[in-house]
Design an enzyme around this catalytic site. Structure first.
Site, PDB file in Angstrom:
ATOM      1  N   ASP A 346      89.078  -1.729  17.674  1.00  0.00           N
ATOM      2  CA  ASP A 346      88.426  -1.450  18.938  1.00  0.00           C
ATOM      3  C   ASP A 346      88.108   0.030  19.102  1.00  0.00           C
ATOM      4  OD1 ASP A 346      88.831  -4.219  19.595  1.00  0.00           O
ATOM      5  OD2 ASP A 346      90.918  -3.637  19.629  1.00  0.00           O
ATOM      6  N   THR A 347      87.115   0.471  18.361  1.00  0.00           N
ATOM      7  CA  THR A 347      86.694   1.858  18.334  1.00  0.00           C
ATOM      8  C   THR A 347      85.217   1.867  17.978  1.00  0.00           C
ATOM      9  OG1 THR A 347      88.883   2.571  17.571  1.00  0.00           O
ATOM     10  CG2 THR A 347      87.079   4.079  17.179  1.00  0.00           C
ATOM     11  N   VAL A 348      84.477   2.859  18.488  1.00  0.00           N
ATOM     12  CA  VAL A 348      83.116   3.034  18.010  1.00  0.00           C
ATOM     13  C   VAL A 348      82.998   4.403  17.363  1.00  0.00           C
ATOM     14  CG1 VAL A 348      82.100   1.495  19.706  1.00  0.00           C
ATOM     15  CG2 VAL A 348      82.235   3.949  20.213  1.00  0.00           C
ATOM     16  N   MET A 428      85.920   2.881  11.407  1.00  0.00           N
ATOM     17  CA  MET A 428      86.628   2.324  12.560  1.00  0.00           C
ATOM     18  C   MET A 428      87.699   1.351  12.087  1.00  0.00           C
ATOM     19  SD  MET A 428      83.127   1.606  14.671  1.00  0.00           S
ATOM     20  CE  MET A 428      82.168   1.347  13.191  1.00  0.00           C
TER      21      MET A 428
END
Length: 524
Positions: A346-348, A428
């Protein structure tokens, strides 16, 4: 060169400017900003803020960021946009409840979001066009809506149960996660961004917007105050660096986990990876064993920069040599220590290089899927759960405490040659990120893969006593790894997602984007 008979994608080549990120709308906005005379920082900031609307399960204005950036001849600079625990935070109070870790969906997991302070600072000091121009695309999309992309819908479904209270109203439709092709709107966030565009960071950290966030946290039992929000600040720092195959790898320093990638590559130097099958069991085994040792060091040493005291030891060549000597090429070791987290997706990440060859490597996250699951009532600001990165072990450098920054998984990176940046990149995937950085660098430098192939290549990751192996590995490789003593698991979700831009000696830019995500590389 890839086999054009088979499914796949080509790298993108451009001469003026290029962006690679995890959503095509954000990449398009970034390139448009470049065409309008903005520099790489302007483009990266405009694209990053929009990613919070395109991928709200991954990131948003209630989160944190780390940034590396460089102009030719000026070296690599870093900005830490991570926030602190509130002044009243107490690890002892959680230990008294019998807890061994910070609960993921609790207000105790919410640190003060610092990305907006970082974005405002960077726009003023490094950008050209001004915050109002950079935020306008995200404001428009938040009002008009963004069609949900397939990978985003997959993650939305997997993370929907995290949402609680007002967050369910803001991020579900009739109580259900949004599906691919449905349109997501965030009018409350549009209003917040308008206020930031007019009045700067104080519009977020003071007044009605801050009150909305503090009230949501207080309703959940949080101890956050308006003073905690008003005090939030990003700060400049210096990257940590390491050498691999005559290239220099720059990573964000603690409280980021970038030093773990450098240690991992330092360990891998002691093995002839280039002589192994790049997709075979031998390489996957050696990488897995090295990762166990590198991540054990991470969990012992990395913390808030004011509390990290053994970074030099972690990066010392002799430390890597001693760790490499512990690896048995014929047998898997037990996990060196229980890893402190699962692999979060859960990262961009966004990277931009402009016509003047300014390069930006920016990573932006709310940690777990939909963060803490707590959103503010009026504006729908989803708050990160970065506080779950703290330890509750008494006396640990990363122990939860007032005003401390937790160890972060997000790490932007840059590869340099002879002092000049040749590739900003990021991978990511929460805890996987250091292993992902090491594998991408090795794919390029040990095996001579082209950039897109290096990103597409199958991945594995030793995580908490299990070796996660993507389906891209052949079945005999799975069996060979099991024979070495690994407990094999094929994860439902692929490992991470990478974006990178290679700056060739000719001046041509080559961008690649991970097919594991919805994104793309675009240039002009």
């Amino acid at each position: 060169m890839r086999d054009f008979h088979l499914p796949g994608r080509s790298a993108v080549f451009a001469g003026n400017g290029l962006c690679a990120t995890s959503h095509p709308l954000a990449a398009g906005v970034a390139v448009d900003i470049l065409k309008r005379g903005g520099n790489a920082m302007d483009a990266a900031l405009a694209g990053a803020v929009l990613l919070g609307i395109c991928e709200p399960q991954m990131t948003g204005i209630g989160g944190d960021c780390f940034v590396l950036y460089s102009r030719p001849g000026s070296g690599v600079q870093a900005l830490n946009g991570s926030g602190c625990a509130p002044a009243a935070a107490s690890a002892g109070a959680l230990r008294e409840q019998g807890l061994g870790a910070v609960p993921l969906g609790s207000p105790e997991s919410v640190t003060i979001p610092c990305a907006i302070d970082a974005f405002c600072r960077l726009a003023e000091r490094e950008g050209r066009l001004g915050l109002d121009t950079l935020l306008q695309p995200a404001i428009d999309y938040a009002e008009e809506g963004v069609p949900v992309a397939p990978r985003t819908a997959f993650d939305w479904r997997n993370g929907a149960d995290t949402l609680q209270g007002a967050a369910r109203r803001h991020y579900l439709r009739d109580g259900q996660p949004l599906r691919s092709g449905e349109v997501f709107r965030a009018p409350g966030q549009a209003e917040v961004l308008r206020r930031i565009a007019r009045h700067g960071r104080d519009a977020f950290y003071t007044g009605e917007v801050a009150e909305d966030m503090v009230q949501a946290l207080a309703a959940s039992g949080g101890v956050h105050t308006l003073e905690d929000f008003a005090a939030a600040t990003s700060f400049a720092t210096q990257p940590v660096t390491g050498q691999y195959k005559a290239r220099e790898l720059s990573e964000h320093p603690p409280n980021g986990q970038g030093a773990t990638a450098i240690l991992l590559l330092n360990i891998l130097k002691h093995f002839d990876l280039a002589g192994m099958d790049p997709f075979g069991a031998e390489r996957a085994h050696i990488e897995a064993e090295a990762a166990k040792l590198a991540y054990d060091a991470r969990n012992r040493f990395l913390a808030d920069p004011d509390h990290t005291s053994r970074l030099a030891h972690m990066l010392a060549p002799e430390t890597a040599a001693r760790l490499a000597a512990l690896i048995d090429p014929k047998r898997a070791m037990p996990a060196a220590a229980p890893l402190s987290e699962a692999v979060h997706k859960d990262t961009v990440y966004i990277t931009v290089v402009d016509k003047d060859r300014m390069a930006v490597s920016l990573i932006y996250s709310i940690f777990h899927g939909f963060g803490s699951g707590i959103a503010s009532e009026k504006f729908g600001i989803l708050l990160q759960n970065r506080g779950a990165g703290f330890s509750l072990e008494e006396g640990h450098p990363n122990e939860l405490g007032p005003g401390k920054r937790p160890m972060h998984t997000i790490i932007p990176a840059m590869l340099q040659q002879e002092g000049e940046v040749i590739m900003p990149f990021g991978v990511m995937g929460g805890g996987y990120q250091p292993a992902g950085h090491a594998r991408l660098v090795s794919n390029l430098l040990d095996f001579g893969m082209d950039l897109q192939s290096a990103i597409d290549a199958p991945r594995s990751f030793a995580d908490g006593g299990v070796l996660k192996v993507e389906r891209g590995y052949a079945a005999p490789v799975h069996q060979a790894l099991a024979d070495l003593g690994h407990k094999i698991e094929v994860p439902d979700t692929p490992l991470g997602g990478a974006q990178a831009i290679r700056i060739h000696a000719s001046g041509v830019l080559e961008g690649a984007s991970d097919p594991r995500k919805d994104g793309c590389a675009l240039g002009y």
